[in-house]
Structures are given as C-alpha cells and as structure tokens.
Design an enzyme around this catalytic site. Sequence first.
Site, mmCIF file in Angstrom:
data_model
loop_
_atom_site.group_PDB
_atom_site.id
_atom_site.type_symbol
_atom_site.label_atom_id
_atom_site.label_comp_id
_atom_site.label_asym_id
_atom_site.label_seq_id
_atom_site.Cartn_x
_atom_site.Cartn_y
_atom_site.Cartn_z
ATOM 1 N N GLY A 279 45.229 8.349 66.084
ATOM 2 C CA GLY A 279 43.687 8.694 66.964
ATOM 3 C C GLY A 279 42.758 7.727 66.768
ATOM 4 O O GLY A 279 42.356 7.007 67.226
ATOM 5 N N ARG A 280 42.081 7.941 65.266
ATOM 6 C CA ARG A 280 41.154 7.327 65.006
ATOM 7 C C ARG A 280 41.348 5.733 64.970
ATOM 8 O O ARG A 280 40.533 5.121 65.377
ATOM 9 C CB ARG A 280 40.893 7.394 63.452
ATOM 10 C CG ARG A 280 39.854 7.005 62.744
ATOM 11 C CD ARG A 280 39.868 7.090 61.173
ATOM 12 N NE ARG A 280 40.077 8.716 60.719
ATOM 13 C CZ ARG A 280 39.207 9.349 60.738
ATOM 14 N NH1 ARG A 280 38.077 9.269 60.878
ATOM 15 N NH2 ARG A 280 39.729 10.535 60.161
ATOM 16 N N ARG A 316 30.013 13.730 61.260
ATOM 17 C CA ARG A 316 30.983 13.068 60.343
ATOM 18 C C ARG A 316 30.041 12.855 58.761
ATOM 19 O O ARG A 316 30.614 13.486 57.671
ATOM 20 C CB ARG A 316 31.571 11.814 60.669
ATOM 21 C CG ARG A 316 32.445 11.799 61.688
ATOM 22 C CD ARG A 316 33.369 10.597 61.934
ATOM 23 N NE ARG A 316 34.266 10.411 61.075
ATOM 24 C CZ ARG A 316 34.222 9.697 59.963
ATOM 25 N NH1 ARG A 316 33.277 8.745 60.093
ATOM 26 N NH2 ARG A 316 35.246 9.772 59.135
ATOM 27 N N TYR A 320 31.845 15.233 56.186
ATOM 28 C CA TYR A 320 32.832 14.585 55.308
ATOM 29 C C TYR A 320 32.045 13.451 54.372
ATOM 30 O O TYR A 320 32.858 12.722 53.872
ATOM 31 C CB TYR A 320 33.828 13.740 56.205
ATOM 32 C CG TYR A 320 34.749 14.323 57.326
ATOM 33 C CD1 TYR A 320 35.338 15.289 56.918
ATOM 34 C CD2 TYR A 320 34.480 13.791 58.565
ATOM 35 C CE1 TYR A 320 36.028 15.934 57.811
ATOM 36 C CE2 TYR A 320 35.231 14.363 59.752
ATOM 37 C CZ TYR A 320 35.968 15.639 59.290
ATOM 38 O OH TYR A 320 36.686 16.012 60.204
ATOM 39 N N CYS A 346 16.925 20.754 61.696
ATOM 40 C CA CYS A 346 16.339 21.509 60.576
ATOM 41 C C CYS A 346 17.456 22.046 59.387
ATOM 42 O O CYS A 346 17.755 23.298 59.323
ATOM 43 C CB CYS A 346 15.695 22.987 60.978
ATOM 44 S SG CYS A 346 14.340 22.549 62.182
ATOM 45 N N GLU A 347 17.966 20.829 59.058
ATOM 46 C CA GLU A 347 19.056 21.041 57.928
ATOM 47 C C GLU A 347 18.883 19.923 57.123
ATOM 48 O O GLU A 347 18.700 18.785 57.510
ATOM 49 C CB GLU A 347 20.594 20.944 58.537
ATOM 50 C CG GLU A 347 20.825 22.063 59.506
ATOM 51 C CD GLU A 347 21.356 23.308 58.659
ATOM 52 O OE1 GLU A 347 21.678 23.338 57.766
ATOM 53 O OE2 GLU A 347 21.271 24.297 59.650
ATOM 54 N N TYR A 375 36.204 10.938 66.299
ATOM 55 C CA TYR A 375 35.740 12.351 65.923
ATOM 56 C C TYR A 375 33.970 12.073 65.753
ATOM 57 O O TYR A 375 33.555 12.495 64.973
ATOM 58 C CB TYR A 375 36.234 12.251 64.433
ATOM 59 C CG TYR A 375 37.494 12.337 64.491
ATOM 60 C CD1 TYR A 375 38.182 13.582 65.083
ATOM 61 C CD2 TYR A 375 38.503 11.208 63.844
ATOM 62 C CE1 TYR A 375 39.733 13.455 64.921
ATOM 63 C CE2 TYR A 375 39.805 11.277 63.871
ATOM 64 C CZ TYR A 375 40.693 12.462 64.431
ATOM 65 O OH TYR A 375 41.836 12.482 64.598
HETATM 66 C C1 LIG Z 1 44.558 14.808 63.899
HETATM 67 C C2 LIG Z 1 45.961 14.511 64.382
HETATM 68 C C3 LIG Z 1 46.410 13.274 64.510
HETATM 69 C C4 LIG Z 1 45.713 11.992 64.508
HETATM 70 O O1 LIG Z 1 44.996 11.745 63.352
HETATM 71 P P1 LIG Z 1 44.470 10.229 63.264
HETATM 72 O O2 LIG Z 1 43.825 10.207 61.732
HETATM 73 O O3 LIG Z 1 43.149 10.313 64.063
HETATM 74 O O4 LIG Z 1 45.300 9.089 63.668
HETATM 75 C C5 LIG Z 1 47.863 13.052 64.795
HETATM 76 N N1 LIG Z 1 48.700 14.189 64.781
HETATM 77 C C6 LIG Z 1 48.342 15.538 64.557
HETATM 78 C C7 LIG Z 1 49.335 16.508 64.540
HETATM 79 C C8 LIG Z 1 46.895 15.767 64.206
HETATM 80 O O5 LIG Z 1 46.525 16.931 63.926
#
Ligand SMILES: *Cc1c(COP(=O)(O)O)cnc(C)c1O
Length: 416
Positions: A279-280, A316, A320, A346-347, A375
Amino acid sequence: MSLQTAKKIHAAVAEAGSNVATLVAKYGTPFYLYSAEVIRQQYRTLRAALAAEGLAARTHIYYAVKANDRLGILRVLGMLGAGADLVSIGEHHRATRANIAPTKQVFSGVGKSRAELMEALQNKIGQINVESLPELHMIADCAQALGMVARVTVRLNPDTRAGGHAYISTGSAEHKFGLSPRSAAAAIAEAQASPHLEAVGVAIHIGSQIVDIAPFAAAFARVNSFLAEIGFDPNVIDLGGGFAIDYTAGEPIFNLADYAKTVKTAFGARRATLFLEPGRFLVAHAGVLVFQTLIEKQAAHIRWVIGDMAMNDLLRPALYQAQHRLSVLSTLKGEASTANIAGPVCESTDRLEGQYALPPCPEGTLLALHDVGAYGSVMSMAYNARRLPPEVLLDGTSVHTLRRAITAQDFLAFED
Ligand SMILES: *Cc1c(COP(=O)(O)O)cnc(C)c1O
C-alpha cells in the site's frame, strides 16, 4: 516527475498546465496534490525487482486499497495491472467502480461481518483471507446458503516482530491478526474437508513501514516450516505488504532487490502463485499536502507557526508521532529559525512532529508536507466541523479533481 522538493512540485504542476497559485485559488487550502507518474514509477520499480529474479510471471500485486482509496488513484493502479487488497466491503465497491475486477480482489481483515461476506461471495471476490476459525465457519455458512464454493487462504500469524511503529506492527503472536500455526492447520484441514470451501493457500502480513528484510525472511521461513509440518502444497502464497518508504529524505530505503531475492530463495521451488499487497510503498511518495500559514505566535520562548492544515486533514503525526518533510512553496525573506508547526484544532496533538527551520512566515505563506499519499486523506475526519480537504491529481499534462472538498455545509445535509 517526483514531488521531492518545492522546485519539483512547482515543475510538476507547471507540466500539468497549471501553477500552484491557481490551484490554491481554485481549491482553497489545505488540499492534497498527487502525481500519477510517481505511482507508476513505484509500481514499475517493484515489478522490475521481481522480474530481475524471474518472479514477474508468477507474482501478482494487489494494491492495499486502505492506503489511499480515491477512485482516480485506484484507476491508475488498475490500469497498470494491479488487483486490490480490501479490508471492507466499501473498499470492494470503490475498487470495482475503478474497474478492478472482483476476481482480482482479495478480502482481508480481522472482523468481516456476515453481510460483508455474503456480498463478497455474491459479487465473486476472488479470494477471502481468513483470520480466525469462527470467521471460517461464517464463510462456510454463507457459501452454503448461496450454493457456492468460497476460495480462502488462511492468514498465518508468523510471530515475527516488524514494523515502523508499535501501532503498525501486526505479526506477533499477541496481535489480533491471523491464526496461530495450530489454528491455521485446523482451518486448512476444515476448509479441505468442506464442500463449500476451497483452501487455496496461506497469507501473511507482518506489519507496515518495515525497513529490514530480516523479518520478512523469518516470516517466510515460518510459512515454509508450517507448510512442511502439515504437508500442504498451496496454490497461492500471499506475502502481504509492509515495504517502508523514507519519510526523512525521500530516498529509496527498502531494498527491493534483496526482498525479491529473499522471496525467490524461500518460495522459488514451490509452484504457488505469489501475491504481494503493498500500500504505502506505491502511493506515499506520490502525495503532498499543500497548506498556508495563518499566524505566527510566541509562547514561552517557543515559536509557533499556525497553519490552516490540522490533524483532521493528516492524522499520522498525532496517531503515530510520524514526521513529514516540509517544503516552502512561497518565496520567503529573512533568516530561518526553529519553529513548531500546528493547526487550528483544539487538541495539543494537533501539531506536526519535530521542528522545522523556517524564515518568518507572513500570513498566506504556502507550505507543502511531503509523502502523504498513503494513510493521509483516507484517515481525514471532520473534527471541529472542518471540511474534508479536496484532492487533486496531476497526470501528465492534465490536472484532475479527484475529490472535491466535503464542507461543513455538506455535512449539514445529513442532519435534521
Ligand atoms: C495494511 C495492509 C497492507 C498494506 O500495508 P502497507 O504497509 O501499506 O504496504 C497489506 N495487507 C494487509 C492485510 C493489510 O492490512
């Protein structure tokens, strides 16, 4: 065209036939700005690393939709050939709308509802990654009710420590994710015995923002020993995502070549098709968040620059302690000094992590926060009755509105 510096942001916007001031006037601030080309580059870099190890034909990329689920982003990835990794039925609707076929979608997640599972089966989602025995039983019930056979993989919890922050680590035995080897073995045996289930394979996903290859190698070894223990030769091995990106300098920090080698060493001799779920890695570098300063103030010798971007636009840092690089898009005069940057919410957590060296910032100074394509907007919320930021995609010589702002006025329409 990358977006790594102010100069490159200006150049990418110019190439798309516009300029930053025009976008600011049209969309207001803050807004998310993405580059389709950066996403394509990341995807191709990953494919090339797999190809170098002879893994291209047998490895499929399922983009983790939760990282950024805007239709325009999903379309860019779908056109490249990516499938979709889902964690809710809503993501299935979005991926399908973006022309990613349900057969190229994988449904992950630790808490799927019966209604979601019914819809997943009815709509012929390609694979369901099972995270518990009760879930397996729910899937079997749903498949039986529909007179279907559900294709399932069993998510093994490999008991591996990995991930950039405790909140994004998922592969230890005490985490809620996946099944212990013992339960996973039971799940596979049950699936093999059920007329309504087809056990296509195993899945893992050990965390996010993982820089080192070692935890992957450990998890892959665990998968292989598990398969050997139960004598299962899967059709699919789903390796999840988690590849890190560099939030401090924007340089490649995840060694894709080593990763691909490690995959080949672990699974080269198996016949299974391999799935990856990044994803990221695919989208983080593709996005910046453009905002402007409102005021400067001094409090107990600390210089605060208050901007119009807040934690509700980008969670984020508050969630995090994540730090993002900053670029100044305006031309500023004067000497830089250390500043904290905060938003109007207001945090006390509504501030950017760390400190930035900035010249004096008159009202309306344009700033851009980097690497917010993953994200980022997906976690935005309307706290303090703020609008959800608009999102803009630069694609070659054109500018697309991915999503218009969703304003406080828009939200009023849902209430009496
Ligand atoms: C969140 C997630 C991903 C993607 O994670 P990245 O760190 O963004 O690559 C892949 N598989 C599952 C099951 C996830 O929950």
